[in-house]
Write a protein that holds these residues in place. Structure first.
Motif, PDB file in Angstrom:
ATOM      1  N   THR A 233      53.319  20.577  49.264  1.00 13.47           N
ATOM      2  CA  THR A 233      54.576  20.315  49.679  1.00 13.47           C
ATOM      3  C   THR A 233      55.544  20.807  49.011  1.00 13.47           C
ATOM      4  OG1 THR A 233      55.178  18.180  48.751  1.00 13.47           O
ATOM      5  CG2 THR A 233      53.599  18.185  50.350  1.00 13.47           C
ATOM      6  N   TYR A 234      55.438  21.713  48.051  1.00 17.76           N
ATOM      7  CA  TYR A 234      56.549  22.437  47.270  1.00 17.76           C
ATOM      8  C   TYR A 234      57.061  23.673  47.835  1.00 17.76           C
ATOM      9  CZ  TYR A 234      57.664  19.063  43.585  1.00 17.76           C
ATOM     10  OH  TYR A 234      58.091  18.028  42.925  1.00 17.76           O
ATOM     11  N   THR A 235      58.244  24.069  48.001  1.00 16.98           N
ATOM     12  CA  THR A 235      58.626  25.259  48.340  1.00 16.98           C
ATOM     13  C   THR A 235      58.504  26.110  46.872  1.00 16.98           C
ATOM     14  OG1 THR A 235      60.381  24.730  49.719  1.00 16.98           O
ATOM     15  CG2 THR A 235      60.847  26.943  48.501  1.00 16.98           C
ATOM     16  N   MET A 236      57.957  27.471  47.181  1.00 22.03           N
ATOM     17  CA  MET A 236      57.442  28.223  46.122  1.00 22.03           C
ATOM     18  C   MET A 236      58.027  29.721  46.081  1.00 22.03           C
ATOM     19  SD  MET A 236      55.192  26.381  44.341  1.00 22.03           S
ATOM     20  CE  MET A 236      54.956  27.507  43.144  1.00 22.03           C
ATOM     21  N   ALA A 237      58.489  30.208  45.084  1.00 20.08           N
ATOM     22  CA  ALA A 237      59.535  31.406  45.277  1.00 20.08           C
ATOM     23  C   ALA A 237      58.994  32.155  44.065  1.00 20.08           C
ATOM     24  CB  ALA A 237      61.045  31.065  45.073  1.00 20.08           C
ATOM     25  N   TRP A 238      59.531  33.665  43.968  1.00 20.47           N
ATOM     26  CA  TRP A 238      59.655  34.637  42.867  1.00 20.47           C
ATOM     27  C   TRP A 238      60.849  34.904  42.841  1.00 20.47           C
ATOM     28  CZ3 TRP A 238      55.208  35.668  39.999  1.00 20.47           C
ATOM     29  CH2 TRP A 238      53.901  35.323  40.595  1.00 20.47           C
TER      30      TRP A 238
ATOM     31  N   LEU B 256      55.841  50.365  44.856  1.00 18.72           N
ATOM     32  CA  LEU B 256      56.859  50.284  43.612  1.00 18.72           C
ATOM     33  C   LEU B 256      57.642  51.436  43.466  1.00 18.72           C
ATOM     34  CD1 LEU B 256      54.308  48.000  41.745  1.00 18.72           C
ATOM     35  CD2 LEU B 256      56.451  47.174  42.570  1.00 18.72           C
ATOM     36  N   ILE B 257      58.739  50.998  42.885  1.00 24.96           N
ATOM     37  CA  ILE B 257      59.853  51.814  42.397  1.00 24.96           C
ATOM     38  C   ILE B 257      60.534  51.472  40.908  1.00 24.96           C
ATOM     39  CG2 ILE B 257      60.619  52.565  44.795  1.00 24.96           C
ATOM     40  CD1 ILE B 257      62.842  50.871  44.546  1.00 24.96           C
ATOM     41  N   PRO B 258      60.926  52.460  40.226  1.00 22.23           N
ATOM     42  CA  PRO B 258      61.430  51.910  38.970  1.00 22.23           C
ATOM     43  C   PRO B 258      62.521  50.673  39.177  1.00 22.23           C
ATOM     44  CG  PRO B 258      61.226  54.255  39.116  1.00 22.23           C
ATOM     45  CD  PRO B 258      61.000  54.021  40.613  1.00 22.23           C
ATOM     46  N   GLU B 259      63.053  50.690  40.054  1.00 22.21           N
ATOM     47  CA  GLU B 259      64.273  49.514  39.900  1.00 22.21           C
ATOM     48  C   GLU B 259      63.460  48.138  40.175  1.00 22.21           C
ATOM     49  OE1 GLU B 259      65.818  53.417  40.550  1.00 22.21           O
ATOM     50  OE2 GLU B 259      64.478  52.512  41.741  1.00 22.21           O
ATOM     51  N   ASP B 260      62.072  48.133  40.453  1.00 16.50           N
ATOM     52  CA  ASP B 260      61.459  46.790  40.549  1.00 16.50           C
ATOM     53  C   ASP B 260      61.257  46.364  38.999  1.00 16.50           C
ATOM     54  OD1 ASP B 260      61.411  46.621  43.173  1.00 16.50           O
ATOM     55  OD2 ASP B 260      59.646  47.993  43.175  1.00 16.50           O
ATOM     56  N   THR B 261      61.212  47.336  37.954  1.00 19.62           N
ATOM     57  CA  THR B 261      60.857  46.802  36.658  1.00 19.62           C
ATOM     58  C   THR B 261      61.816  45.449  36.077  1.00 19.62           C
ATOM     59  OG1 THR B 261      60.058  49.208  35.958  1.00 19.62           O
ATOM     60  CG2 THR B 261      61.002  47.370  34.368  1.00 19.62           C
ATOM     61  N   ALA B 262      60.826  44.593  35.759  1.00 18.25           N
ATOM     62  CA  ALA B 262      61.542  43.169  35.448  1.00 18.25           C
ATOM     63  C   ALA B 262      60.612  42.162  34.979  1.00 18.25           C
ATOM     64  CB  ALA B 262      62.244  42.907  36.867  1.00 18.25           C
ATOM     65  N   VAL B 263      61.037  41.266  34.516  1.00 14.67           N
ATOM     66  CA  VAL B 263      60.209  39.859  34.132  1.00 14.67           C
ATOM     67  C   VAL B 263      60.028  39.262  35.540  1.00 14.67           C
ATOM     68  CG1 VAL B 263      59.707  37.877  32.732  1.00 14.67           C
ATOM     69  CG2 VAL B 263      60.437  40.154  31.821  1.00 14.67           C
ATOM     70  N   TYR B 264      58.879  38.925  36.139  1.00 15.66           N
ATOM     71  CA  TYR B 264      58.847  38.120  37.460  1.00 15.66           C
ATOM     72  C   TYR B 264      58.539  36.829  37.101  1.00 15.66           C
ATOM     73  CZ  TYR B 264      59.419  42.327  40.137  1.00 15.66           C
ATOM     74  OH  TYR B 264      59.845  43.573  40.915  1.00 15.66           O
ATOM     75  N   TYR B 265      59.436  35.919  37.518  1.00 20.88           N
ATOM     76  CA  TYR B 265      59.146  34.370  37.479  1.00 20.88           C
ATOM     77  C   TYR B 265      58.779  33.681  38.617  1.00 20.88           C
ATOM     78  CZ  TYR B 265      61.891  35.274  33.287  1.00 20.88           C
ATOM     79  OH  TYR B 265      62.561  35.808  31.992  1.00 20.88           O
ATOM     80  N   CYS B 266      57.880  32.589  38.750  1.00 20.25           N
ATOM     81  CA  CYS B 266      57.321  32.077  39.591  1.00 20.25           C
ATOM     82  C   CYS B 266      58.234  30.601  39.316  1.00 20.25           C
ATOM     83  CB  CYS B 266      55.980  31.577  39.505  1.00 20.25           C
ATOM     84  SG  CYS B 266      55.318  30.392  40.833  1.00 20.25           S
ATOM     85  N   ALA B 267      58.564  30.218  40.535  1.00 20.91           N
ATOM     86  CA  ALA B 267      59.368  28.783  40.610  1.00 20.91           C
ATOM     87  C   ALA B 267      59.082  27.936  41.756  1.00 20.91           C
ATOM     88  CB  ALA B 267      60.904  29.239  40.740  1.00 20.91           C
TER      89      ALA B 267
END
Length: 124
Positions: A31-36, A86-97
């Protein structure tokens, strides 16, 4: 209570694809909303994509529309982020929430549960 663990982050060439996985535990997951969200070097964390509980509405950051797709498999307690072109600007740490709420779902403050993050690096 929800516990989240991300995986799938790797070094990839520009134009390539990756699929991130968020493995969740907790009886309220379905039932939870999930996000990145993601945080690039030297920048604040920003919203990427979200999906409302029971596979409902999805929302994306403008710069990833048409390239990224968020989905969920409630039977396996997993959320995915398919990233193409994917492009270089996508470089990041990705978090699930995760959030018990269904409003203002692009806002970081709405999410009480977070994973540890997975590194995505796009080279050129």
């Amino acid at each position: 209570q929800v516990q989240l663990v991300e995986s799938g982050g790797e070094l990839v060439q520009a134009g390539g694809s990756l699929r991130l996985t968020c493995a969740a535990s907790g009886r309220a997951f379905n039932t939870y909303t999930m996000a990145w969200f993601r945080r690039a070097p030297g920048k604040e964390r920003e919203f990427v994509a979200t999906i409302i509980w029971r596979g409902g509405s999805t929302y994306y950051k403008d710069s990833v529309k048409g390239r990224f797709t968020i989905s969920r498999n409630n039977a396996e307690n997993k959320v995915y982020l398919q990233m193409n072109s994917l492009i270089p600007e996508d470089t990041a740490v990705y978090y699930c929430a995760a959030s018990p709420l269904t409003f203002d779902v692009t806002q970081e403050r709405q999410y009480p549960y977070w994973g540890q993050g997975t590194q995505v690096t796009v080279s050129s």
